[in-house]
Design an enzyme around this catalytic site. Structure first.
Site, short mmCIF file in Angstrom:
data_model
loop_
_atom_site.label_atom_id
_atom_site.label_comp_id
_atom_site.label_asym_id
_atom_site.label_seq_id
_atom_site.Cartn_x
_atom_site.Cartn_y
_atom_site.Cartn_z
N GLY B 54 0.82 -1.20 0.00
CA GLY B 54 0.00 0.00 0.00
C GLY B 54 0.86 1.25 0.00
O GLY B 54 2.02 1.22 0.38
N SER B 55 0.28 2.36 -0.42
CA SER B 55 0.99 3.64 -0.38
C SER B 55 0.85 4.26 1.01
O SER B 55 0.13 3.76 1.87
CB SER B 55 0.42 4.58 -1.44
OG SER B 55 0.70 4.05 -2.72
N GLY B 56 1.57 5.36 1.21
CA GLY B 56 1.53 6.04 2.50
C GLY B 56 2.71 5.70 3.40
O GLY B 56 2.81 6.21 4.51
N HIS B 57 3.61 4.80 2.90
CA HIS B 57 4.77 4.38 3.68
C HIS B 57 6.07 4.95 3.12
O HIS B 57 7.15 4.46 3.44
CB HIS B 57 4.88 2.86 3.68
CG HIS B 57 3.69 2.15 4.24
ND1 HIS B 57 3.29 2.31 5.54
CD2 HIS B 57 2.81 1.29 3.68
CE1 HIS B 57 2.21 1.56 5.76
NE2 HIS B 57 1.89 0.94 4.65
N ASP B 110 -2.26 -8.33 0.62
CA ASP B 110 -1.06 -8.62 -0.17
C ASP B 110 -0.94 -10.13 -0.43
O ASP B 110 -0.60 -10.55 -1.53
CB ASP B 110 0.19 -8.11 0.54
CG ASP B 110 0.19 -6.59 0.67
OD1 ASP B 110 0.17 -5.92 -0.37
OD2 ASP B 110 0.19 -6.09 1.80
N HIS B 219 -0.05 0.66 10.11
CA HIS B 219 -1.31 1.29 9.69
C HIS B 219 -2.11 1.67 10.92
O HIS B 219 -3.31 1.83 10.86
CB HIS B 219 -2.12 0.34 8.81
CG HIS B 219 -1.30 -0.35 7.79
ND1 HIS B 219 -0.68 -1.55 8.03
CD2 HIS B 219 -0.97 0.00 6.54
CE1 HIS B 219 0.00 -1.91 6.95
NE2 HIS B 219 -0.16 -0.99 6.04
#
Lengths: 215, 332
Positions: B54-57, B110, B219
């Site tokens: 996922g994005s945001g990392h 994932d 998260h």
């Protein structure tokens, strides 16, 4: 009222699913926000809308529309819901292969296939606070209603009620898989977002099939 | 929510475009807008290294695409797995003819999407093998180690896998080294404030002011304890208390250490923490051979820190030392 609908004319059922998801985008996210990321409605709406853009005009047959939805969710949506709903819809479409009419027998097979499809790709069991907790009781309820002599429309009503009951039962469950499972006991007390969207999808399908039988 | 974006539903698309414009020497686009590769990929006769998440990392995951690191990356929505199609297309973008190692973290989405993508790749004779990172100690007890999440230890796994592939190793050898890397790695996170997905508009968990959550996930997954914030030295001790006995790390071990901010924690605080970490590890007779401090694996604007430690043998030491060039990690 007929006891079946023509599969080639029923692609609009998928349009109704997309509309239902979009109409409930905020509500689904809000439910997810309690124990998840709060993006269930947003991501579902994004994926379903993308599928809607691919359906074309005139609408394809029901299995083709379901497969378009499935492929879009698997290819574009990602997350957990992409594969889970992708398998759910493609499994339903598989049961329509070679059929001309969607009747109660075919619908029962679609529901079982959907359940098996989600079981196959996911790692959850019934009772783990997932979409299976709406899907499984709905599948069982439809079977039982149909076998006990109710007609297709009545059996769909029974299924819709069971999906809702299953959805509401997730409030008392502790999440065993997915992100919410990390909460353990703290995941108890709220609805599961996946069970909520699954209930919405099943009820929308039931309503759309009934309308077409009346029409 | 004081943040910088245009349409909150398209923050990932907009950010990827910025990355591509900024770093054409390191990142190249592919036909799939959710797949980036290093310009030299696919590299003939080298095992391809793929990851995704996922994005945001950021800089994870796309920031670890580069020479000696990851060949192609699948990019998901914020905190949401990339699609099976994205993973599949990343496999294709990375395949130089000797197969692909998909090195990713243990999350439900994932796992499902990679599983589907591997199946799809097999249909056209592309062999993909996987290693699933599970370095986050507080996310499950040791007897359920397979349930643990993958966190910043993934970076060290990519470094090891990427270097092994550069040495000309075959797919099974790359997989074995990457698996060894993650098996020797332990992490823990501490969260001080929550984070907000722009499209959601509000934080989806809370940490009371003046408190910290020990064992928090990337998260915001809940940790093992919430307590008033302690002085930095005590936070350092607490983190070590969780991860040292778990492997266990022992006297005379050579180790690699990675201290990452979660996004909004000032870098200087990571060094305040490191001052104590270094003192304790030295006192315990451990030898820190590789050290990474900075924002290596973040969670949007969360405040907090993760500590990752890997016990080295000569192979892992060699592979971590090998040259690499990516946005997130460079070794000369």
């Amino acid at each position: 009222m007929t006891a079946s609908i023509a599969i080639k004319d029923a692609g609009g059922l998928v349009v109704e699913l997309i509309e239902a998801i979009n109409a409930n985008r905020g509500w689904l996210s809000e439910i997810d926000g309690a124990i998840g990321d709060g993006d269930h409605g947003i991501n579902m709406s994004k994926g379903f809308t993308a599928a809607g853009a691919k359906l074309g005009d005139p609408l394809p047959s029901l299995p083709d529309a379901l497969n378009t939805l499935s492929e879009t969710l698997i290819e574009d949506l990602g997350g957990s819901m992409g594969p889970l709903y992708g398998y759910l819809f493609s499994s339903m479409a598989d049961e329509l292969e070679g059929q001309e009419r969607l009747d109660a027998e075919v619908f029962a097979k679609m529901m079982h296939a959907a359940f098996e499809g989600v079981k196959e790709i996911g790692s959850a069991d019934v009772g783990d606070k997932t979409l299976l907790d709406a899907l499984y009781p709905a599948t069982e309820a439809f079977d039982e209603a149909w076998r006990s002599g109710k007609d297709f429309a009545e059996s769909l009503d029974t299924m819709s009620a069971a999906a809702e009951k299953g959805r509401d039962a997730t409030v008392d469950m502790v999440a065993k898989v997915g992100r919410a499972s990390r909460l353990g006991e703290r995941s108890r007390g709220v609805l599961d977002a996946g069970a909520t969207s699954c209930c919405l999808i099943l009820q929308t399908l039931a309503k759309g099939i009934k309308q077409r039988m009346q029409g | 929510m004081n943040r910088i974006f245009n349409n909150p539903d398209f923050v990932v698309e907009d950010a990827v475009r910025g990355y591509l414009k900024a770093h054409p020497d390191i990142l190249a686009a592919t036909e799939n807008a959710r797949v980036l590769r290093r310009p030299l990929a696919p590299q003939k006769d080298k095992v391809g290294i793929v990851t995704g998440g996922g994005s945001g990392h950021e800089p994870a995951f796309l920031g670890y695409v580069g020479d000696g690191m990851v060949d192609a990356v699948a990019v998901g929505e914020i905190f949401s797995s990339p699609s099976a199609k994205a993973f599949h297309d990343a496999f294709v973008a990375a395949d130089g003819g000797r197969g692909v190692a998909c090195l990713y973290g243990n999350y439900a989405g994932d796992n499902m999407n990679v599983k589907l993508a591997v199946k799809q790749a097999a249909k056209h004779d592309l062999t993909v093998k996987t290693v699933v990172a599970n370095d986050d100690v507080p996310s499950a007890p040791k007897d359920e180690i397979k349930k643990r999440r993958g966190v910043a230890g993934e970076i060290l796994m990519w470094k090891v896998g990427g270097a092994r592939a550069d040495e000309g190793a075959d797919l099974d050898e790359v997989i074995a080294s990457a698996q060894k890397a993650i098996d020797a790695t332990r992490s823990i996170g501490i969260g001080l404030s929550p984070c907000t997905i722009p499209a959601v508009g509000k934080p989806n968990f809370s940490i009371e002011d003046g408190h910290m959550e020990v064992g928090i996930g990337h998260h915001g997954e809940p940790g093992v304890a919430v307590m008033p914030i302690k002085p930095a030295n005590e936070i350092a001790d607490l983190m070590l208390d969780h991860i040292l006995p778990d492997l266990p790390f022992e006297k005379d071990d050579d180790v690699a250490l990675l201290v990452s901010g979660l996004g909004a924690t000032p870098i200087m605080e990571l060094y305040i923490l490191y001052d104590r970490l270094a003192e304790v590890l030295q006192a315990r007779g451990m030898n820190t051979r590789h050290l990474f401090i900075g924002n290596y694996f973040t969670s949007l604007e969360m405040q907090g820190v993760t500590l990752t430690m890997m016990r080295l043998d000569s192979e892992l030491d060699r592979l971590l030392s090998a040259p690499a060039r990516s946005l997130g990690l460079t070794r000369i």
